[in-house]
Motif scaffolding. Structure first.
Motif, short mmCIF file in Angstrom:
data_model
loop_
_atom_site.label_atom_id
_atom_site.label_comp_id
_atom_site.label_asym_id
_atom_site.label_seq_id
_atom_site.Cartn_x
_atom_site.Cartn_y
_atom_site.Cartn_z
N THR A 200 0.85 -1.19 0.00
CA THR A 200 0.00 0.00 0.00
C THR A 200 0.88 1.24 0.00
OG1 THR A 200 -1.62 -1.21 1.32
CG2 THR A 200 -1.88 1.18 1.21
N ALA A 201 0.46 2.28 -0.71
CA ALA A 201 1.24 3.51 -0.74
C ALA A 201 0.33 4.72 -0.79
CB ALA A 201 2.19 3.51 -1.94
N PHE A 202 0.86 5.84 -0.30
CA PHE A 202 0.21 7.13 -0.46
C PHE A 202 0.67 7.70 -1.80
CE2 PHE A 202 0.47 7.54 4.42
CZ PHE A 202 -0.73 6.85 4.57
N THR A 203 -0.28 7.92 -2.70
CA THR A 203 0.05 8.34 -4.07
C THR A 203 -0.78 9.56 -4.46
OG1 THR A 203 -1.65 7.19 -5.38
CG2 THR A 203 0.14 5.83 -4.53
N PRO A 204 -0.47 10.18 -5.62
CA PRO A 204 -1.29 11.29 -6.11
C PRO A 204 -2.74 10.89 -6.39
CG PRO A 204 0.83 11.29 -7.21
CD PRO A 204 0.76 10.02 -6.43
N ASN A 205 -2.98 9.58 -6.57
CA ASN A 205 -4.34 9.08 -6.78
C ASN A 205 -4.99 8.60 -5.48
OD1 ASN A 205 -4.46 9.47 -9.61
ND2 ASN A 205 -3.19 7.67 -9.92
N GLY A 206 -4.40 8.99 -4.36
CA GLY A 206 -4.95 8.58 -3.06
C GLY A 206 -4.21 7.38 -2.48
N ILE A 207 -4.90 6.67 -1.60
CA ILE A 207 -4.32 5.46 -0.98
C ILE A 207 -4.56 4.30 -1.93
CG2 ILE A 207 -4.36 3.91 1.00
CD1 ILE A 207 -5.53 6.31 2.61
N ILE A 208 -3.47 3.74 -2.47
CA ILE A 208 -3.56 2.65 -3.43
C ILE A 208 -2.94 1.40 -2.82
CG2 ILE A 208 -2.87 1.80 -5.71
CD1 ILE A 208 -4.84 4.09 -5.87
N THR A 209 -3.66 0.27 -2.92
CA THR A 209 -3.11 -0.99 -2.44
C THR A 209 -3.20 -2.05 -3.53
OG1 THR A 209 -3.19 -2.69 -0.70
CG2 THR A 209 -5.30 -1.75 -1.40
N TYR A 210 -2.16 -2.88 -3.60
CA TYR A 210 -2.11 -3.99 -4.55
C TYR A 210 -2.11 -5.34 -3.82
CZ TYR A 210 -0.87 -0.52 -8.11
OH TYR A 210 -0.87 0.55 -8.96
N VAL A 250 9.92 -14.92 4.97
CA VAL A 250 8.77 -14.04 5.18
C VAL A 250 8.85 -12.85 4.22
CG1 VAL A 250 8.46 -14.62 7.62
CG2 VAL A 250 9.95 -12.74 7.01
N GLU A 251 7.70 -12.45 3.73
CA GLU A 251 7.56 -11.21 2.98
C GLU A 251 6.86 -10.22 3.89
OE1 GLU A 251 7.43 -12.15 -1.74
OE2 GLU A 251 5.54 -12.39 -0.67
N VAL A 252 7.53 -9.12 4.18
CA VAL A 252 7.03 -8.13 5.12
C VAL A 252 6.59 -6.89 4.34
CG1 VAL A 252 7.54 -6.78 7.19
CG2 VAL A 252 8.73 -8.97 6.79
N PHE A 253 5.31 -6.55 4.47
CA PHE A 253 4.79 -5.37 3.80
C PHE A 253 4.50 -4.29 4.84
CE2 PHE A 253 4.06 -8.91 0.97
CZ PHE A 253 4.53 -8.40 -0.24
N HIS A 254 5.09 -3.14 4.62
CA HIS A 254 5.12 -2.11 5.65
C HIS A 254 3.98 -1.10 5.52
CE1 HIS A 254 9.15 -3.02 7.46
NE2 HIS A 254 9.17 -3.76 6.37
N ASP A 255 3.67 -0.48 6.65
CA ASP A 255 2.63 0.53 6.76
C ASP A 255 3.11 1.84 6.13
OD1 ASP A 255 0.91 2.52 7.66
OD2 ASP A 255 0.69 1.68 9.67
N PRO A 256 2.39 2.40 5.15
CA PRO A 256 2.87 3.63 4.51
C PRO A 256 2.83 4.85 5.43
CG PRO A 256 0.67 3.09 3.74
CD PRO A 256 1.12 1.93 4.56
N LEU A 257 2.00 4.83 6.47
CA LEU A 257 1.99 5.95 7.41
C LEU A 257 3.26 5.95 8.24
CD1 LEU A 257 0.39 8.36 8.61
CD2 LEU A 257 -0.47 6.76 10.34
N GLU A 260 7.98 1.84 9.92
CA GLU A 260 8.57 0.98 10.95
C GLU A 260 7.57 -0.08 11.42
OE1 GLU A 260 9.96 3.63 13.95
OE2 GLU A 260 11.77 4.20 12.82
N ARG A 261 6.30 0.08 11.03
CA ARG A 261 5.27 -0.89 11.40
C ARG A 261 4.95 -1.80 10.22
NH1 ARG A 261 2.51 3.53 14.20
NH2 ARG A 261 1.09 3.73 12.44
N ILE A 262 4.44 -3.00 10.54
CA ILE A 262 4.08 -3.98 9.52
C ILE A 262 2.59 -3.85 9.20
CG2 ILE A 262 3.98 -6.43 8.92
CD1 ILE A 262 6.22 -6.94 10.90
N GLU A 263 2.27 -3.87 7.91
CA GLU A 263 0.87 -3.87 7.49
C GLU A 263 0.39 -5.30 7.20
OE1 GLU A 263 -2.04 -1.46 4.43
OE2 GLU A 263 -0.11 -2.15 3.65
N HIS A 264 1.20 -6.07 6.46
CA HIS A 264 0.84 -7.45 6.10
C HIS A 264 2.07 -8.36 6.15
CE1 HIS A 264 -2.78 -5.55 4.55
NE2 HIS A 264 -2.11 -4.95 3.60
N LEU A 265 1.82 -9.65 6.34
CA LEU A 265 2.87 -10.68 6.29
C LEU A 265 2.44 -11.78 5.34
CD1 LEU A 265 4.15 -11.65 9.88
CD2 LEU A 265 5.45 -10.51 8.08
#
Length: 363
Positions: A200-210, A250-257, A260-265
């Protein structure tokens, strides 16, 4: 142990994101240097065709049945920062700012593709002042975006603080142990490895997640649902460390805010995904849901509910202003691109692109 996990043939990810700490990069995890057969770093100004080439190569090899990872740019999620052909160990990366990359083992593993040779430098030098002016405006707009995202994070920290005070630590401790025993049952005779990226990222099109392109082939999916400070991060960190200690990758997906925090594993060898639904991602899945809010002391939460509502309102308001400034960055970047698009030899660019595609097909 042989895994039943099957990697998606097409995955979409972010190698970096705009965050409360500024731009945060995990480009080093796109492809391990020791596993790469060939890495190309593409140089050239904005609009010179870097993303175009990566999309074209991804399409060519996807149609041939290869697994492709598309790494999107958080400053324009419709553009690519990198593409990886998994089975061949080949990657093409944008080597320009803000993620300047250069060959680490020149010739033997990696090399540069220079679209800059196709630019009309004489004409560009005549509009140097205009280019620098737009570039400075882009920097100022990013600075303002990060200031508001940072302010949103501070309000979010207060929201988190109230929930953390209500969190039953004993219940969380029991949940962590039960969850670990449920997911990680055997040791693997190897060292576990970790890969860090953003879904997930903060982008010009808003909050986008794949994330839907990343986890959908996992047969076991768990959704941790709850507000900030309800123990999601602590649980994910615990499972990550336990998986690594027991030899699992493990694949660690981080919180865009807060990166340092994990969003998904994702635990590929265990065919398991641990996802979160939060105030940012707001995922909704039909698989097993773990209600992290159930770990909170409701009496305390009721006593501070007005403060939490105020934090929630201000968080989204500040974040929205930050995202609007990212959108302005994109508009300015489009203006910058025009100078380069008007001064590039497209035949030169296409000839370089075709040579690269033919080289890759030889692999």
């Amino acid at each position: 142990m042989e895994s039943e996990y099957v990697m998606n043939k097409e995955r979409h990810l972010f190698p970096g994101s705009n965050t409360s700490m500024g731009f945060h990069s995990f480009f080093q995890y796109i492809i391990p240097l020791n596993e790469a057969k060939r890495i190309f770093y593409i140089k050239g100004g904005p609009g010179t065709g870097k993303s175009f080439l990566m999309k074209k190569i991804g399409k060519v090899f996807s149609e041939k049945g290869y697994s492709i990872e598309y790494f999107h740019c958080s400053s324009d999620n419709e553009s690519l920062d990198a593409v990886v052909i998994k089975e061949l160990g080949i990657a093409l990366l944008d080597g320009t700012a803000p993620h300047i990359n250069d060959p680490k083992v020149p010739g033997a593993v990696d090399e540069i593709i220079n679209f800059g040779v196709c630019l009309n430098e004489s004409n560009l030098s005549k509009v140097k002042e205009e280019i620098m002016n737009v570039d400075n405006k882009i920097k100022d707009s990013f600075k303002r975006a990060y200031a508001y995202i940072g302010a949103a994070k501070k309000v979010h920290d207060d929201w988190r603080h109230h929930n953390s005070k209500a969190l039953d630590k004993d219940k969380l401790r029991k949940l962590k142990i039960d969850f670990k025993n449920k997911i990680i049952k055997n040791n693997v005779d190897k060292n576990g490895s970790e890969r860090h990226l953003f879904a997930t990222a903060f982008t010009p099109n808003g909050i986008i997640t794949y994330i839907d392109t990343i986890y959908k082939h996992c047969s076991k999916t768990y959704l941790l649902k709850g507000g900030p400070g309800t123990g999601k991060t602590e649980l994910l960190n615990y499972i990550k460390e336990e998986a690594l200690v027991n030899g699992y990758d493990v694949e660690v997906f981080h919180d865009p805010l807060n990166p340092e925090r994990i969003e998904h594993l994702i635990l590929p060898e265990l065919d398991t995904a641990l996802l979160t639904s939060s105030e940012i991602s707001k995922l909704s899945l039909s698989d097993e849901v773990i209600d992290m809010d159930s770990l909170l002391n409701n009496d305390y939460i009721d006593s501070v509910k007005d403060l939490i509502l105020e934090d929630s309102y201000n968080f989204y308001k500040l974040l929205d202003i930050g995202l609007k400034n990212l959108s302005n960055c994109k508009k300015l970047h489009d203006d910058l691109e025009k100078y380069y698009v008007d001064n590039i030899d497209f035949q030169c660019r296409d000839e370089i692109s075709e040579k690269i595609i033919h080289r890759l097909l030889e692999y």
